[in-house]
Motif scaffolding. Structure first.
Motif, PDB file in Angstrom:
ATOM      1  N   ASN A 119       6.020  -4.071   2.331  1.00  0.00           N
ATOM      2  CA  ASN A 119       6.012  -3.390   0.924  1.00  0.00           C
ATOM      3  C   ASN A 119       5.238  -2.307   0.893  1.00  0.00           C
ATOM      4  OD1 ASN A 119       7.408  -5.628   0.347  1.00  0.00           O
ATOM      5  ND2 ASN A 119       5.852  -6.960  -0.262  1.00  0.00           N
ATOM      6  N   CYS A 120       5.379  -1.186   1.550  1.00  0.00           N
ATOM      7  CA  CYS A 120       4.657  -0.060   1.646  1.00  0.00           C
ATOM      8  C   CYS A 120       5.387   1.302   1.365  1.00  0.00           C
ATOM      9  CB  CYS A 120       3.605   0.174   2.907  1.00  0.00           C
ATOM     10  SG  CYS A 120       2.414  -1.139   2.908  1.00  0.00           S
ATOM     11  N   TYR A 121       4.772   2.314   0.984  1.00  0.00           N
ATOM     12  CA  TYR A 121       5.485   3.446   1.064  1.00  0.00           C
ATOM     13  C   TYR A 121       4.568   4.914   1.187  1.00  0.00           C
ATOM     14  CZ  TYR A 121       4.338   5.016  -3.614  1.00  0.00           C
ATOM     15  OH  TYR A 121       3.690   5.384  -4.875  1.00  0.00           O
ATOM     16  N   ASN A 122       5.476   5.758   1.589  1.00  0.00           N
ATOM     17  CA  ASN A 122       4.752   7.201   1.887  1.00  0.00           C
ATOM     18  C   ASN A 122       5.761   8.204   1.425  1.00  0.00           C
ATOM     19  OD1 ASN A 122       2.976   9.089   3.706  1.00  0.00           O
ATOM     20  ND2 ASN A 122       5.127   9.516   4.513  1.00  0.00           N
ATOM     21  N   THR A 123       4.907   9.227   0.857  1.00  0.00           N
ATOM     22  CA  THR A 123       5.393  10.307   0.518  1.00  0.00           C
ATOM     23  C   THR A 123       4.936  11.658   1.089  1.00  0.00           C
ATOM     24  OG1 THR A 123       4.452  10.487  -1.449  1.00  0.00           O
ATOM     25  CG2 THR A 123       6.198   9.266  -1.735  1.00  0.00           C
ATOM     26  N   GLY A 124       3.884  11.586   2.042  1.00  0.00           N
ATOM     27  CA  GLY A 124       3.168  12.646   2.511  1.00  0.00           C
ATOM     28  C   GLY A 124       3.716  13.224   3.720  1.00  0.00           C
ATOM     29  N   THR A 125       3.457  14.484   4.093  1.00  0.00           N
ATOM     30  CA  THR A 125       3.762  15.024   5.243  1.00  0.00           C
ATOM     31  C   THR A 125       2.979  14.457   6.523  1.00  0.00           C
ATOM     32  OG1 THR A 125       4.483  17.244   4.251  1.00  0.00           O
ATOM     33  CG2 THR A 125       4.113  17.106   6.598  1.00  0.00           C
ATOM     34  N   ILE A 126       3.535  13.788   7.491  1.00  0.00           N
ATOM     35  CA  ILE A 126       2.812  13.252   8.631  1.00  0.00           C
ATOM     36  C   ILE A 126       2.782  14.183   9.920  1.00  0.00           C
ATOM     37  CG2 ILE A 126       2.586  11.308  10.023  1.00  0.00           C
ATOM     38  CD1 ILE A 126       2.162  10.814   6.800  1.00  0.00           C
ATOM     39  N   VAL A 150       8.158  14.381   8.785  1.00  0.00           N
ATOM     40  CA  VAL A 150       7.352  13.970   9.949  1.00  0.00           C
ATOM     41  C   VAL A 150       7.288  14.971  10.987  1.00  0.00           C
ATOM     42  CG1 VAL A 150       7.198  11.784  11.585  1.00  0.00           C
ATOM     43  CG2 VAL A 150       7.917  11.553   9.477  1.00  0.00           C
ATOM     44  N   GLN A 151       6.180  15.333  11.700  1.00  0.00           N
ATOM     45  CA  GLN A 151       6.152  16.350  12.777  1.00  0.00           C
ATOM     46  C   GLN A 151       5.217  15.967  13.904  1.00  0.00           C
ATOM     47  OE1 GLN A 151       6.237  20.370   9.637  1.00  0.00           O
ATOM     48  NE2 GLN A 151       4.211  18.960   9.706  1.00  0.00           N
ATOM     49  N   ALA A 152       5.893  16.012  14.962  1.00  0.00           N
ATOM     50  CA  ALA A 152       5.353  15.678  16.207  1.00  0.00           C
ATOM     51  C   ALA A 152       6.343  15.852  17.512  1.00  0.00           C
ATOM     52  CB  ALA A 152       4.733  14.181  16.285  1.00  0.00           C
ATOM     53  N   THR A 153       5.616  15.780  18.688  1.00  0.00           N
ATOM     54  CA  THR A 153       6.570  15.682  19.823  1.00  0.00           C
ATOM     55  C   THR A 153       7.822  14.506  19.890  1.00  0.00           C
ATOM     56  OG1 THR A 153       4.775  16.634  21.124  1.00  0.00           O
ATOM     57  CG2 THR A 153       6.645  15.971  22.389  1.00  0.00           C
ATOM     58  N   THR A 154       7.239  13.424  19.452  1.00  0.00           N
ATOM     59  CA  THR A 154       8.152  12.493  19.249  1.00  0.00           C
ATOM     60  C   THR A 154       7.916  11.706  17.923  1.00  0.00           C
ATOM     61  OG1 THR A 154       7.840  11.809  21.596  1.00  0.00           O
ATOM     62  CG2 THR A 154       8.717   9.938  20.024  1.00  0.00           C
ATOM     63  N   THR A 155       8.907  11.616  17.022  1.00  0.00           N
ATOM     64  CA  THR A 155       8.858  11.318  15.551  1.00  0.00           C
ATOM     65  C   THR A 155       9.751  10.157  15.346  1.00  0.00           C
ATOM     66  OG1 THR A 155      10.582  12.803  14.847  1.00  0.00           O
ATOM     67  CG2 THR A 155       8.224  13.682  15.108  1.00  0.00           C
ATOM     68  N   GLY A 156       9.663   9.370  14.270  1.00  0.00           N
ATOM     69  CA  GLY A 156      10.659   8.631  13.615  1.00  0.00           C
ATOM     70  C   GLY A 156      10.467   8.558  11.900  1.00  0.00           C
ATOM     71  N   ALA A 157      11.428   8.170  11.548  1.00  0.00           N
ATOM     72  CA  ALA A 157      11.412   8.205  10.023  1.00  0.00           C
ATOM     73  C   ALA A 157      10.463   7.119   9.649  1.00  0.00           C
ATOM     74  CB  ALA A 157      12.703   8.171   9.462  1.00  0.00           C
ATOM     75  N   ILE A 158      10.550   6.052  10.408  1.00  0.00           N
ATOM     76  CA  ILE A 158       9.700   4.952   9.847  1.00  0.00           C
ATOM     77  C   ILE A 158       8.476   4.766  10.817  1.00  0.00           C
ATOM     78  CG2 ILE A 158       9.449   2.459   9.582  1.00  0.00           C
ATOM     79  CD1 ILE A 158      10.910   3.596   7.441  1.00  0.00           C
ATOM     80  N   CYS A 173       0.951  -1.209   0.153  1.00  0.00           N
ATOM     81  CA  CYS A 173       0.071  -0.031   0.075  1.00  0.00           C
ATOM     82  C   CYS A 173       0.699   1.287  -0.118  1.00  0.00           C
ATOM     83  CB  CYS A 173      -1.076  -0.240   1.255  1.00  0.00           C
ATOM     84  SG  CYS A 173      -2.006  -1.309   1.258  1.00  0.00           S
ATOM     85  N   TYR A 174       0.221   2.296  -0.280  1.00  0.00           N
ATOM     86  CA  TYR A 174       0.899   3.730  -0.405  1.00  0.00           C
ATOM     87  C   TYR A 174       0.195   4.727  -0.007  1.00  0.00           C
ATOM     88  CZ  TYR A 174      -1.275   4.919  -4.707  1.00  0.00           C
ATOM     89  OH  TYR A 174      -1.978   5.339  -5.943  1.00  0.00           O
ATOM     90  N   ASN A 175       0.884   5.908   0.345  1.00  0.00           N
ATOM     91  CA  ASN A 175       0.078   7.336   0.777  1.00  0.00           C
ATOM     92  C   ASN A 175       0.782   8.338   0.210  1.00  0.00           C
ATOM     93  OD1 ASN A 175      -1.592   9.114   2.184  1.00  0.00           O
ATOM     94  ND2 ASN A 175       0.319   9.694   3.156  1.00  0.00           N
ATOM     95  N   THR A 176       0.343   9.093  -0.474  1.00  0.00           N
ATOM     96  CA  THR A 176       0.937  10.378  -1.086  1.00  0.00           C
ATOM     97  C   THR A 176       0.475  11.883  -0.576  1.00  0.00           C
ATOM     98  OG1 THR A 176      -0.496  10.418  -2.999  1.00  0.00           O
ATOM     99  CG2 THR A 176       1.207   8.976  -3.213  1.00  0.00           C
ATOM    100  N   VAL A 177      -0.201  11.638   0.463  1.00  0.00           N
ATOM    101  CA  VAL A 177      -0.784  13.082   0.825  1.00  0.00           C
ATOM    102  C   VAL A 177      -0.609  13.363   2.356  1.00  0.00           C
ATOM    103  CG1 VAL A 177      -2.584  13.064  -0.929  1.00  0.00           C
ATOM    104  CG2 VAL A 177      -3.131  12.053   1.159  1.00  0.00           C
ATOM    105  N   ALA A 178      -0.858  14.423   2.701  1.00  0.00           N
ATOM    106  CA  ALA A 178      -0.648  14.643   4.027  1.00  0.00           C
ATOM    107  C   ALA A 178      -1.618  14.345   5.074  1.00  0.00           C
ATOM    108  CB  ALA A 178      -0.885  16.424   4.218  1.00  0.00           C
TER     109      ALA A 178
END
Length: 363
Positions: A268-275, A304-312, A238-243
């Motif tokens: 097997n998933c990917y993301n390109t949106g801002t989280i 990625v934006q939050a108090t606690t984040t991670g690239a994955i 699956c994938y996500n491309t939006v915020a």
């Protein structure tokens, strides 16, 4: 003879008597033949002339001809009521054939009315045109069937004010596959996702794509799935491309999955949106409970934006391998920090048969 002369003399006298009056009338000044206007009266100020306003001309409304009547937008109930039962029997071997917005609305109402195990396939792209959408499946009647989008797209999806928000609201033991959604999903409760708000009980979400903006005012928001409740749930290809945004103060957001309660698998998933979230956010998964969930062969290049984040995932709390992220402008292995080219990334992910596999030239 005398009488005729007297008559002529009398007539002449009458004519001569009229001539002075006629001549005086001809010599009378032109101004005296008409009434003086107020401005011409000596010694008096002219009275203001009151002009009555001229009402604007009223245009007659142009009515459409009978065959040119203005189109009326149908609401959800009207769309469903306007559709006959789709072709098929709603079984796994003979699923309903959903060809347009009317048949898709019909299917949603049938499931939400208690026919939870119905099966359906899309036979083409479906445009909902921004009509209010009630998600398929709810906590009283979870969707338990199979839905195959056949690679088609549901456009114009508009979900708002729903606790379980998405194309599907609540799914249990279901299979949802091969469908892409476009539009907007705004959840008022805890469970918001592009494909499904809430899944549990061995639900599989396979080869699906989210291109609909995601906003959740509650705790959990994901690009594909908002909340996965059991460790036998699977999100693959699956994938996500939006915020994706979870706006609550103690909220969780992920590019693919918002919250993993019990170690569901993501691969097997990917993301390109801002989280973005108020507390925890990850490029692939927002957060999980006490058990590390498996994330394998995935990548994220979204901010990625939050108090606690991670690239994955926040704090790197996940099991699995071969996950990649964009760090300092470079694609790196999230575990080892090894830098990869885009070509190497695609080869490493080995995306045969997955919707996210792309040619290097397309990246």
């Amino acid at each position: 003879m005398k009488k005729r002369i007297l008559s002529l003399l009398l007539a002449l006298v009458l004519v001569l008597g009229l001539m002075p009056g006629a001549m005086a009338a001809e010599n009378e000044p032109e101004a005296e033949k008409t009434l003086l206007s107020a401005e011409e009266i000596p010694g008096e100020d002219p009275a203001p002339v009151q002009e009555e306003p001229i009402a604007p001309a009223q245009e007659e409304p142009v009515l459409p001809a009978d065959d040119e009547a203005a189109p009326q937008a149908l609401d959800e109930a009207e769309l469903a009521a306007a559709a006959d039962a789709p072709e098929g029997e709603g079984t796994d071997t003979n699923p309903y054939q959903l060809k347009d917005a009317k048949t898709l609305f019909w299917f949603a109402q049938a499931v939400n009315g208690g026919q939870a195990e119905l099966c359906a396939v899309l036979t083409g792209d479906v445009d909902l045109a921004g009509a209010d959408w009630t998600p398929i499946g709810n906590s009283s009647h979870p969707f338990k069937g199979t839905f195959d989008g056949n690679g088609y797209t549901v456009k114009g999806l508009k979900v708002s004010g729903e606790t379980y928000a998405g194309l599907f609201g609540y799914a249990e033991g279901a299979t949802i596959q091969n469908v892409i959604v476009q539009g907007s999903v705004s959840g008022s409760g805890d469970y918001t996702g592009g494909i499904a708000g809430y899944i549990r009980g061995k639900t599989q979400v396979l080869n699906c794509g989210n291109e609909a903006s995601i906003t959740g005012s509650g705790r959990y928001a994901g690009g594909v799935v908002g909340f996965a409740a059991t460790n036998e749930d699977t999100i693959s290809g699956c994938y996500n491309t939006v915020a994706v945004t979870a706006s609550g103060a103690s909220s969780y957001a992920g590019g693919i999955l918002g919250y993993n309660q019990n170690a569901a698998s993501i691969l097997n998933c990917y993301n390109t949106g801002t989280i973005t979230s108020g507390k925890y956010a990850g490029g692939i998964r927002g957060y999980l409970s006490s058990i590390n969930g498996s994330i394998t062969n995935c990548y994220s290049i979204g901010k990625v934006q939050a108090t606690t984040t991670g690239a994955i995932a926040p704090k790197g709390t996940y099991s699995g391998e071969s996950c990649y992220a964009l760090k300092d402008g470079k694609l790196v292995n999230d575990r080892t920090g090894e830098t990869l080219s885009k070509t190497e990334l695609l080869a490493a992910l080995n995306g045969t048969g997955s919707v996210w596999k792309q040619d290097d030239a397309a990246n």
